[in-house]
Design a protein around this motif. Sequence first.
Motif, PDB file in Angstrom:
ATOM      1  N   TYR A  23       0.810  -1.221   0.000  1.00  0.00           N
ATOM      2  CA  TYR A  23       0.000   0.000   0.000  1.00  0.00           C
ATOM      3  C   TYR A  23       0.843   1.270   0.000  1.00  0.00           C
ATOM      4  O   TYR A  23       0.304   2.371  -0.027  1.00  0.00           O
ATOM      5  CB  TYR A  23      -0.954  -0.013   1.195  1.00  0.00           C
ATOM      6  CG  TYR A  23      -1.973  -1.112   1.054  1.00  0.00           C
ATOM      7  CD1 TYR A  23      -3.148  -0.900   0.348  1.00  0.00           C
ATOM      8  CD2 TYR A  23      -1.731  -2.377   1.566  1.00  0.00           C
ATOM      9  CE1 TYR A  23      -4.069  -1.915   0.179  1.00  0.00           C
ATOM     10  CE2 TYR A  23      -2.652  -3.398   1.405  1.00  0.00           C
ATOM     11  CZ  TYR A  23      -3.818  -3.164   0.707  1.00  0.00           C
ATOM     12  OH  TYR A  23      -4.729  -4.177   0.526  1.00  0.00           O
ATOM     13  N   LEU A  53      -9.259   6.898  -0.441  1.00  0.00           N
ATOM     14  CA  LEU A  53     -10.044   6.272   0.620  1.00  0.00           C
ATOM     15  C   LEU A  53     -10.352   4.795   0.371  1.00  0.00           C
ATOM     16  O   LEU A  53     -10.185   3.983   1.291  1.00  0.00           O
ATOM     17  CB  LEU A  53     -11.328   7.071   0.861  1.00  0.00           C
ATOM     18  CG  LEU A  53     -12.002   6.838   2.186  1.00  0.00           C
ATOM     19  CD1 LEU A  53     -11.040   7.007   3.361  1.00  0.00           C
ATOM     20  CD2 LEU A  53     -13.181   7.767   2.346  1.00  0.00           C
ATOM     21  N   PRO A  54     -10.770   4.385  -0.828  1.00  0.00           N
ATOM     22  CA  PRO A  54     -11.012   2.940  -1.015  1.00  0.00           C
ATOM     23  C   PRO A  54      -9.769   2.095  -0.736  1.00  0.00           C
ATOM     24  O   PRO A  54      -9.869   0.987  -0.226  1.00  0.00           O
ATOM     25  CB  PRO A  54     -11.437   2.838  -2.481  1.00  0.00           C
ATOM     26  CG  PRO A  54     -11.996   4.181  -2.806  1.00  0.00           C
ATOM     27  CD  PRO A  54     -11.180   5.159  -1.997  1.00  0.00           C
ATOM     28  N   LYS A  55      -8.603   2.622  -1.039  1.00  0.00           N
ATOM     29  CA  LYS A  55      -7.350   1.917  -0.760  1.00  0.00           C
ATOM     30  C   LYS A  55      -7.165   1.756   0.754  1.00  0.00           C
ATOM     31  O   LYS A  55      -6.690   0.728   1.229  1.00  0.00           O
ATOM     32  CB  LYS A  55      -6.187   2.698  -1.380  1.00  0.00           C
ATOM     33  CG  LYS A  55      -4.921   1.930  -1.545  1.00  0.00           C
ATOM     34  CD  LYS A  55      -3.903   2.751  -2.333  1.00  0.00           C
ATOM     35  CE  LYS A  55      -2.606   2.024  -2.498  1.00  0.00           C
ATOM     36  NZ  LYS A  55      -1.596   2.796  -3.206  1.00  0.00           N
ATOM     37  N   TYR A  56      -7.557   2.788   1.526  1.00  0.00           N
ATOM     38  CA  TYR A  56      -7.486   2.726   2.988  1.00  0.00           C
ATOM     39  C   TYR A  56      -8.367   1.591   3.509  1.00  0.00           C
ATOM     40  O   TYR A  56      -7.942   0.785   4.331  1.00  0.00           O
ATOM     41  CB  TYR A  56      -7.906   4.063   3.591  1.00  0.00           C
ATOM     42  CG  TYR A  56      -8.059   4.056   5.099  1.00  0.00           C
ATOM     43  CD1 TYR A  56      -6.943   4.099   5.935  1.00  0.00           C
ATOM     44  CD2 TYR A  56      -9.317   4.002   5.694  1.00  0.00           C
ATOM     45  CE1 TYR A  56      -7.074   4.096   7.306  1.00  0.00           C
ATOM     46  CE2 TYR A  56      -9.455   4.001   7.073  1.00  0.00           C
ATOM     47  CZ  TYR A  56      -8.333   4.047   7.874  1.00  0.00           C
ATOM     48  OH  TYR A  56      -8.469   4.038   9.232  1.00  0.00           O
ATOM     49  N   TYR A  57      -9.605   1.523   3.027  1.00  0.00           N
ATOM     50  CA  TYR A  57     -10.517   0.464   3.471  1.00  0.00           C
ATOM     51  C   TYR A  57      -9.956  -0.918   3.121  1.00  0.00           C
ATOM     52  O   TYR A  57     -10.049  -1.847   3.919  1.00  0.00           O
ATOM     53  CB  TYR A  57     -11.892   0.636   2.837  1.00  0.00           C
ATOM     54  CG  TYR A  57     -12.639   1.856   3.305  1.00  0.00           C
ATOM     55  CD1 TYR A  57     -12.688   2.195   4.657  1.00  0.00           C
ATOM     56  CD2 TYR A  57     -13.300   2.678   2.393  1.00  0.00           C
ATOM     57  CE1 TYR A  57     -13.376   3.319   5.088  1.00  0.00           C
ATOM     58  CE2 TYR A  57     -13.995   3.799   2.826  1.00  0.00           C
ATOM     59  CZ  TYR A  57     -14.025   4.115   4.162  1.00  0.00           C
ATOM     60  OH  TYR A  57     -14.713   5.220   4.583  1.00  0.00           O
ATOM     61  N   ASN A  58      -9.391  -1.046   1.940  1.00  0.00           N
ATOM     62  CA  ASN A  58      -8.798  -2.307   1.511  1.00  0.00           C
ATOM     63  C   ASN A  58      -7.621  -2.674   2.422  1.00  0.00           C
ATOM     64  O   ASN A  58      -7.485  -3.817   2.861  1.00  0.00           O
ATOM     65  CB  ASN A  58      -8.360  -2.186   0.046  1.00  0.00           C
ATOM     66  CG  ASN A  58      -8.018  -3.520  -0.568  1.00  0.00           C
ATOM     67  OD1 ASN A  58      -8.411  -4.569  -0.090  1.00  0.00           O
ATOM     68  ND2 ASN A  58      -7.251  -3.466  -1.641  1.00  0.00           N
ATOM     69  N   VAL A  60      -7.044  -1.662   5.558  1.00  0.00           N
ATOM     70  CA  VAL A  60      -7.558  -2.022   6.893  1.00  0.00           C
ATOM     71  C   VAL A  60      -8.137  -3.433   6.873  1.00  0.00           C
ATOM     72  O   VAL A  60      -7.817  -4.264   7.728  1.00  0.00           O
ATOM     73  CB  VAL A  60      -8.598  -0.991   7.387  1.00  0.00           C
ATOM     74  CG1 VAL A  60      -9.270  -1.470   8.662  1.00  0.00           C
ATOM     75  CG2 VAL A  60      -7.953   0.369   7.605  1.00  0.00           C
ATOM     76  N   GLY A  61      -8.961  -3.725   5.882  1.00  0.00           N
ATOM     77  CA  GLY A  61      -9.578  -5.054   5.797  1.00  0.00           C
ATOM     78  C   GLY A  61      -8.550  -6.166   5.683  1.00  0.00           C
ATOM     79  O   GLY A  61      -8.647  -7.190   6.368  1.00  0.00           O
ATOM     80  N   GLY A  74      -9.794   3.005  14.797  1.00  0.00           N
ATOM     81  CA  GLY A  74      -9.308   3.681  13.607  1.00  0.00           C
ATOM     82  C   GLY A  74      -9.953   5.040  13.479  1.00  0.00           C
ATOM     83  O   GLY A  74     -11.021   5.292  14.030  1.00  0.00           O
ATOM     84  N   LEU A  83      -5.008   9.663   8.734  1.00  0.00           N
ATOM     85  CA  LEU A  83      -5.437   8.286   8.558  1.00  0.00           C
ATOM     86  C   LEU A  83      -4.637   7.413   9.526  1.00  0.00           C
ATOM     87  O   LEU A  83      -3.411   7.404   9.499  1.00  0.00           O
ATOM     88  CB  LEU A  83      -5.187   7.817   7.122  1.00  0.00           C
ATOM     89  CG  LEU A  83      -5.975   8.551   6.048  1.00  0.00           C
ATOM     90  CD1 LEU A  83      -5.406   8.237   4.668  1.00  0.00           C
ATOM     91  CD2 LEU A  83      -7.430   8.172   6.101  1.00  0.00           C
ATOM     92  N   PHE A  85      -4.997   3.565  12.018  1.00  0.00           N
ATOM     93  CA  PHE A  85      -5.727   2.500  12.676  1.00  0.00           C
ATOM     94  C   PHE A  85      -4.766   1.723  13.558  1.00  0.00           C
ATOM     95  O   PHE A  85      -3.578   1.614  13.287  1.00  0.00           O
ATOM     96  CB  PHE A  85      -6.504   1.601  11.709  1.00  0.00           C
ATOM     97  CG  PHE A  85      -5.688   0.758  10.781  1.00  0.00           C
ATOM     98  CD1 PHE A  85      -5.479  -0.584  11.046  1.00  0.00           C
ATOM     99  CD2 PHE A  85      -5.182   1.290   9.611  1.00  0.00           C
ATOM    100  CE1 PHE A  85      -4.756  -1.368  10.168  1.00  0.00           C
ATOM    101  CE2 PHE A  85      -4.462   0.503   8.727  1.00  0.00           C
ATOM    102  CZ  PHE A  85      -4.249  -0.826   9.012  1.00  0.00           C
TER     103      PHE A  85
END
Length: 183
Positions: A23, A53-58, A60-61, A74, A83, A85
């Motif tokens: 990332y 932002l979608p990269k952040y969610y990916n 974290v997941g 987070g 940003l 978490f």
Amino acid sequence: MTIYEKADELIYKSGLLSLLNKYGDTFIVGSYRTKMMTWNDLDFYIDNRNFILPKYYNLVGNVLNKMKPSHFDGLFNIEKNLLFFGFETNIYGERWNIDIWLKSREEIEESLLSEDKLMRLVEEKPEYKKVILEIKQELTRLKLYGFDKKQSHYHSNEIYDAVLYNNVLSIEQFFSFYTSEKN
């Protein structure tokens, strides 16, 4: 096995660092990097250049799926470019706290320079490292640092500043210093 060997297993053997590097450029910072760990805590900075932002969610997941946290926290504020978490995990049978910050390259470089300065100061006066570790351990015992700390607690930078720049050489002097600072 030392705390550093355990940390190395978590960082490298678990694949955490490899995952984070997908990332963005990832830097291990904090007490692990400065060789002043007293509790199971790891900090990472990821260069947030071109981060959406979608990269952040990916991210974290994927990290949570790999590390199986028992606790997660987070926050993100796009306007402030904040940003973060953090989570706790019992991977490899021990409780670990892991914090991951997405920061600009400039912020990362500033932090690394600050840690380099800290390591030089401790290298020049090795007795300071001993004092820092003793204060960290006592604060942990008192639940003022580390896991399960009280609402009002201390951070590593406060310990470093007290010892390195204010000649605080004991836990008693540390408490005295911060009591006088607050008054």
